[in-house]
Design a protein around this motif. Sequence first.
Motif, PDB file in Angstrom:
ATOM      1  N   UNK A   1       0.836  -1.201   0.000  1.00 11.05           N
ATOM      2  CA  UNK A   1       0.000   0.000   0.000  1.00 11.05           C
ATOM      3  C   UNK A   1       0.874   1.255   0.000  1.00 11.05           C
ATOM      4  N   UNK A   2       0.413   2.242  -0.778  1.00  8.77           N
ATOM      5  CA  UNK A   2       1.103   3.520  -0.821  1.00  8.77           C
ATOM      6  C   UNK A   2       2.266   3.578  -1.789  1.00  8.77           C
ATOM      7  N   UNK A   3       2.693   2.447  -2.315  1.00 10.30           N
ATOM      8  CA  UNK A   3       3.822   2.417  -3.244  1.00 10.30           C
ATOM      9  C   UNK A   3       3.325   2.360  -4.684  1.00 10.30           C
TER      10      UNK A   3
ATOM     11  N   UNK B   1      -5.737  -1.428  -1.484  1.00  6.00           N
ATOM     12  CA  UNK B   1      -6.280  -2.786  -1.576  1.00  6.00           C
ATOM     13  C   UNK B   1      -7.420  -2.899  -2.580  1.00  6.00           C
ATOM     14  N   UNK B   2      -8.028  -1.781  -2.936  1.00  2.00           N
ATOM     15  CA  UNK B   2      -9.079  -1.844  -3.958  1.00  2.00           C
ATOM     16  C   UNK B   2      -8.512  -2.121  -5.340  1.00  2.00           C
ATOM     17  N   UNK B   3      -7.203  -2.025  -5.485  1.00  3.01           N
ATOM     18  CA  UNK B   3      -6.566  -2.307  -6.779  1.00  3.01           C
ATOM     19  C   UNK B   3      -6.353  -3.793  -7.020  1.00  3.01           C
TER      20      UNK B   3
ATOM     21  N   UNK C   1      -1.626 -10.401 -15.397  1.00  9.80           N
ATOM     22  CA  UNK C   1      -0.817 -10.103 -14.211  1.00  9.80           C
ATOM     23  C   UNK C   1      -1.767 -10.029 -13.023  1.00  9.80           C
ATOM     24  N   UNK C   2      -1.528 -10.856 -11.999  1.00 13.28           N
ATOM     25  CA  UNK C   2      -2.380 -10.874 -10.816  1.00 13.28           C
ATOM     26  C   UNK C   2      -1.764  -9.992  -9.732  1.00 13.28           C
ATOM     27  N   UNK C   3      -2.508  -8.967  -9.323  1.00 13.04           N
ATOM     28  CA  UNK C   3      -2.033  -7.997  -8.337  1.00 13.04           C
ATOM     29  C   UNK C   3      -2.676  -8.264  -6.979  1.00 13.04           C
ATOM     30  N   UNK C   4      -1.840  -8.346  -5.943  1.00 13.28           N
ATOM     31  CA  UNK C   4      -2.300  -8.415  -4.553  1.00 13.28           C
ATOM     32  C   UNK C   4      -1.510  -7.378  -3.762  1.00 13.28           C
ATOM     33  N   UNK C   5      -2.229  -6.447  -3.162  1.00 14.87           N
ATOM     34  CA  UNK C   5      -1.607  -5.344  -2.432  1.00 14.87           C
ATOM     35  C   UNK C   5      -1.496  -5.721  -0.956  1.00 14.87           C
ATOM     36  N   UNK C   6      -0.299  -5.665  -0.387  1.00 17.18           N
ATOM     37  CA  UNK C   6      -0.038  -6.001   1.015  1.00 17.18           C
ATOM     38  C   UNK C   6      -0.068  -4.728   1.860  1.00 17.18           C
ATOM     39  N   UNK C   7      -0.161  -4.951   3.193  1.00 15.11           N
ATOM     40  CA  UNK C   7      -0.067  -3.818   4.118  1.00 15.11           C
ATOM     41  C   UNK C   7       1.285  -3.134   3.961  1.00 15.11           C
ATOM     42  N   UNK C   8       1.296  -1.870   4.337  1.00 11.72           N
ATOM     43  CA  UNK C   8       2.520  -1.082   4.128  1.00 11.72           C
ATOM     44  C   UNK C   8       3.697  -1.600   4.923  1.00 11.72           C
TER      45      UNK C   8
ATOM     46  N   UNK D   1       7.968  -8.729   8.671  1.00 14.33           N
ATOM     47  CA  UNK D   1       8.594 -10.017   8.376  1.00 14.33           C
ATOM     48  C   UNK D   1      10.072  -9.997   8.683  1.00 14.33           C
ATOM     49  N   UNK D   2      10.723  -8.854   8.397  1.00 15.21           N
ATOM     50  CA  UNK D   2      12.165  -8.750   8.686  1.00 15.21           C
ATOM     51  C   UNK D   2      12.412  -8.772  10.183  1.00 15.21           C
ATOM     52  N   UNK D   3      11.588  -7.965  10.967  1.00 18.83           N
ATOM     53  CA  UNK D   3      11.759  -7.919  12.423  1.00 18.83           C
ATOM     54  C   UNK D   3      11.503  -9.291  13.024  1.00 18.83           C
ATOM     55  N   UNK D   4      10.441  -9.954  12.556  1.00 17.45           N
ATOM     56  CA  UNK D   4      10.104 -11.261  13.089  1.00 17.45           C
ATOM     57  C   UNK D   4      11.225 -12.257  12.825  1.00 17.45           C
ATOM     58  N   UNK D   5      11.836 -12.163  11.693  1.00 11.85           N
ATOM     59  CA  UNK D   5      12.934 -13.082  11.390  1.00 11.85           C
ATOM     60  C   UNK D   5      14.145 -12.809  12.271  1.00 11.85           C
ATOM     61  N   UNK D   6      14.389 -11.477  12.581  1.00 15.90           N
ATOM     62  CA  UNK D   6      15.502 -11.144  13.478  1.00 15.90           C
ATOM     63  C   UNK D   6      15.227 -11.660  14.882  1.00 15.90           C
ATOM     64  N   UNK D   7      13.984 -11.483  15.414  1.00 14.12           N
ATOM     65  CA  UNK D   7      13.624 -11.983  16.753  1.00 14.12           C
ATOM     66  C   UNK D   7      13.815 -13.488  16.830  1.00 14.12           C
ATOM     67  N   UNK D   8      13.383 -14.169  15.862  1.00 10.95           N
ATOM     68  CA  UNK D   8      13.530 -15.632  15.870  1.00 10.95           C
ATOM     69  C   UNK D   8      15.001 -16.033  15.922  1.00 10.95           C
ATOM     70  N   UNK D   9      15.846 -15.305  15.250  1.00 10.30           N
ATOM     71  CA  UNK D   9      17.274 -15.629  15.267  1.00 10.30           C
ATOM     72  C   UNK D   9      17.871 -15.408  16.656  1.00 10.30           C
TER      73      UNK D   9
END
Length: 403
Positions: free
Chosen positions: A248-250, A294-296, A315-322, A328-336
């Motif tokens: 979103x927003x990009x 997300x309406x896109x 082309x299939x478009x799915x818009x993710x949260x910003x 995902x990056x923070x969660x991967x660092x915490x898990x490490x």
Amino acid sequence: MAGRAQPSGGPGPGLLPLLLLLLSAAAVIRTGDGQNLVTEDVTVVEGDVATISCRVKNSDDSVIQLLNPNRQTIYFRDFRPLKDSRFQLVNFSNSELRVSLTNVSVSDEGRYFCQLYTDPPQEIYTTITVLVPPRNLVIDIQKEVAVEGEEIELNCTAMASRPATTIRWFKGNKELTGKSEVEQWLDMYTVTSQLVLKVGREDDGVPVICLVDHPAVKDLQTQRYLEVMYKPQVRVSQNYPVQGLTREGEPLELTCAAFGKPQPTDMRWLRVDDEMPQHVVVSGSNLLISNLNKTDNGTYRCEASNAVGKSHADYMLFVYDSRAGEEGVIRSVDHAVVGGVVAVVVFAMLCLLIILGRYFARHKGTYFTHEAKGADDAADADTAIINAEGGQNNSEEKKEYFI
């Protein structure tokens, strides 16, 4: 006998007709045991030079002569009665008569006779075979321009050859199988080979080769290049973001590429099962959404068409949260980090267990030794038990006394 005469030079004008008459009327001996004459068959391409050799294995100075298929004398010794100047003497001796024939034609084909004027005369023949290469090699194609999926017919004709020509087909480097028909006119053969070929887009610009197998010619071939029309091939690529999620927003930028023959003239973007959002900008082959939301979400299609047909790519478009990617990056660092801490704790516990195990193993023998003290001097088992118990009580009493 006059036939045995051996003149030192060429025969005189009066003697020559008599000798020719005698040789023509005399009995002859064909090739077999005891034959003294040797020759070989000759195969020659039309227009080239044929060489005929009459050789004597055991020469006795007998007269050698060469006759044509009509049994006319070409050479008698080194003399040429025949007026055809294409025959020329190459070598003459008592053991060989060699003659060349230039500019050979099909009419020269046949048996030529070598005669040795002995008693009785000997004769052997050589056969001249004249090869004629194809006069023309032509490919006719049913359709100059074909559409992918169609079957086209090609015909290759090799005219006026001798013997009949063998025709082979190739598409690029791959050999194909055709169907040949042979027509004979007098001593000449015309061969036509038919090839039926189903063409695809991959055949556009590929040569179809007609190649001749014939003993009179090498590497004779002709070719036609296929021209195939096909509908467009369409591909959608994502220019931005180059990698990662569409959030979103990009912005989002897509490009549509289409290739066909003829080149596509009509290209358009649409949204499948829904209307195109108003903030979407389409510029030629590019689609741009400057601020995703997300309406896109949905499927965006690029269509291209030409004279052959229409194709598309989706082309299939799915818009993710910003923050979808950041979480995902923070969660991967915490898990490490958690994994590292757990590994250190487990390692410490293992070290502690090893130390405790070694400590208990060292003191276990001393414990049993003190427990059995006082039972070593007993006379029997009952006394040993009583002494052991007594020893424990005394020890306790001593401990109480000192306390």
